[in-house]
Scaffold this motif. Structure first.
Motif, PDB file in Angstrom:
ATOM      1  N   THR A   1       0.839  -1.194   0.000  1.00  0.00           N
ATOM      2  CA  THR A   1       0.000   0.000   0.000  1.00  0.00           C
ATOM      3  C   THR A   1       0.875   1.245   0.000  1.00  0.00           C
ATOM      4  OG1 THR A   1      -1.640  -1.218   1.297  1.00  0.00           O
ATOM      5  CG2 THR A   1      -1.913   1.160   1.159  1.00  0.00           C
ATOM      6  N   GLY A   2       0.491   2.245  -0.747  1.00  0.00           N
ATOM      7  CA  GLY A   2       1.271   3.464  -0.851  1.00  0.00           C
ATOM      8  C   GLY A   2       1.160   4.329   0.397  1.00  0.00           C
ATOM      9  N   ALA A   3       2.129   5.213   0.578  1.00  0.00           N
ATOM     10  CA  ALA A   3       2.188   6.050   1.772  1.00  0.00           C
ATOM     11  C   ALA A   3       0.968   6.970   1.876  1.00  0.00           C
ATOM     12  CB  ALA A   3       3.470   6.875   1.767  1.00  0.00           C
ATOM     13  N   SER A   4       0.541   7.551   0.760  1.00  0.00           N
ATOM     14  CA  SER A   4      -0.605   8.463   0.799  1.00  0.00           C
ATOM     15  C   SER A   4      -1.878   7.735   1.196  1.00  0.00           C
ATOM     16  CB  SER A   4      -0.793   9.130  -0.572  1.00  0.00           C
ATOM     17  OG  SER A   4       0.324   9.934  -0.903  1.00  0.00           O
ATOM     18  N   GLU A   5      -2.052   6.528   0.675  1.00  0.00           N
ATOM     19  CA  GLU A   5      -3.241   5.741   0.995  1.00  0.00           C
ATOM     20  C   GLU A   5      -3.226   5.322   2.465  1.00  0.00           C
ATOM     21  OE1 GLU A   5      -6.894   3.938   0.381  1.00  0.00           O
ATOM     22  OE2 GLU A   5      -5.744   5.359  -0.853  1.00  0.00           O
TER      23      GLU A   5
ATOM     24  N   ALA B   1      -1.799   6.913   4.900  1.00  0.00           N
ATOM     25  CA  ALA B   1      -2.066   8.117   5.690  1.00  0.00           C
ATOM     26  C   ALA B   1      -3.568   8.368   5.786  1.00  0.00           C
ATOM     27  CB  ALA B   1      -1.366   9.315   5.067  1.00  0.00           C
ATOM     28  N   LYS B   2      -4.288   8.184   4.666  1.00  0.00           N
ATOM     29  CA  LYS B   2      -5.731   8.385   4.680  1.00  0.00           C
ATOM     30  C   LYS B   2      -6.424   7.363   5.576  1.00  0.00           C
ATOM     31  CE  LYS B   2      -6.117  10.295  -0.006  1.00  0.00           C
ATOM     32  NZ  LYS B   2      -6.676  10.065  -1.366  1.00  0.00           N
TER      33      LYS B   2
ATOM     34  N   THR C   1      -0.058  11.577   9.271  1.00  0.00           N
ATOM     35  CA  THR C   1       0.446  12.378   8.174  1.00  0.00           C
ATOM     36  C   THR C   1       1.288  11.503   7.257  1.00  0.00           C
ATOM     37  OG1 THR C   1       2.495  13.012   9.306  1.00  0.00           O
ATOM     38  CG2 THR C   1       0.549  14.396   9.686  1.00  0.00           C
ATOM     39  N   ARG C   2       1.400  11.930   6.013  1.00  0.00           N
ATOM     40  CA  ARG C   2       2.203  11.170   5.055  1.00  0.00           C
ATOM     41  C   ARG C   2       3.664  11.136   5.496  1.00  0.00           C
ATOM     42  NH1 ARG C   2       5.038  11.922   0.191  1.00  0.00           N
ATOM     43  NH2 ARG C   2       4.713  10.201  -1.311  1.00  0.00           N
ATOM     44  N   GLN C   3       4.143  12.254   6.100  1.00  0.00           N
ATOM     45  CA  GLN C   3       5.532  12.310   6.564  1.00  0.00           C
ATOM     46  C   GLN C   3       5.793  11.254   7.643  1.00  0.00           C
ATOM     47  OE1 GLN C   3       3.573  14.905   6.102  1.00  0.00           O
ATOM     48  NE2 GLN C   3       4.626  16.008   4.447  1.00  0.00           N
TER      49      GLN C   3
ATOM     50  N   LEU D   1       6.071   7.900   6.010  1.00  0.00           N
ATOM     51  CA  LEU D   1       7.362   7.786   5.327  1.00  0.00           C
ATOM     52  C   LEU D   1       8.500   7.536   6.318  1.00  0.00           C
ATOM     53  CD1 LEU D   1       6.998  10.637   2.666  1.00  0.00           C
ATOM     54  CD2 LEU D   1       6.935   8.165   2.264  1.00  0.00           C
TER      55      LEU D   1
END
Length: 213
Positions: free
Chosen positions: A178-182, A184-185, A190-192, A195
């Motif tokens: 799963t991607g970092a932005s997803e 985070a949601k 936060t996305r940071q 990461l």
């Protein structure tokens, strides 16, 4: 009438005067009096500057016997120990140790016997100083180590913005691709933060442990 006097130096990490007296009696010494310096460091204060050390010099008379657990009771270093033993011998005082039952006196006038005696005193004094220095160095190392542990415990860093459940959820989703932005949601982080966890999972876990999370 001559007396047998026990001199006991007692520090906070050492034996008690009563214990040293018991040891002396068990070794066969008939002690008439006990002179004790308590809470005095043997590696920093010369015998003549200790409160009861000064009294010892005043009260001992020719023919008396001075009993000590070991020669390290009689000084802070090689020079102090050897000087004090020689001074007592010049006054006609016999020095005896509980450990190994050593005897030092000034009775002999034979040059060879005097040389052997003085060499033995020097060796024992040097050994006493070496042991004292080794003990002091070990204490310094122990104190430094304890302080380092205290500093490590005291410094936790900034409190993580995530808890244990968040961390485990992020780790699981990262494993699944799963991607970092997803992530985070889904977690509300936060996305940071996501990461940072992805970049150093072990560090993120240790930060939680430091805070008891």
């Amino acid at each position: 009438m001559s007396k047998t006097i026990l001199y006991a130096r007692v520090s906070t990490a050492d034996q008690t005067a009563a214990h040293q007296l018991t040891q002396a009696r068990q070794a066969g010494f008939a002690i008439d009096d006990v002179v004790s310096d308590e809470g005095v460091s043997g590696v920093s204060v010369p015998l003549a500057e200790r409160p009861q050390g000064r009294r010892l010099f005043d009260m001992l008379r020719k023919g008396d016997t001075l009993v000590v657990r070991w020669v390290d009771r009689l000084g802070r270093n090689y020079a102090d120990v050897t000087d004090n033993i020689r001074e007592f011998m010049r006054r006609g005082i016999v020095i005896r140790t509980v450990i190994n039952n050593m005897t030092f006196d000034g009775a002999t006038s034979d040059a060879m016997q005097m040389a052997v005696r003085d060499a033995l005193i020097a060796f024992m004094a040097a050994t006493a100083q070496a042991q004292a220095e080794a003990t002091k160095e070990a204490q310094r190392a122990g104190i430094a180590h304890a302080k380092e542990l205290d500093r490590a415990k005291a410094y936790k860093g900034r409190k993580p913005s995530y808890d244990r459940a968040d961390f485990e959820a992020v780790q699981m989703m990262l494993t699944n691709g799963t991607g970092a932005s997803e992530i985070a949601k889904l977690t509300g982080l936060t996305r940071q933060t996501v990461l940072r966890i992805r970049a150093d999972g072990q560090g993120a876990d240790e930060a939680l442990r430091a805070w008891g999370l």
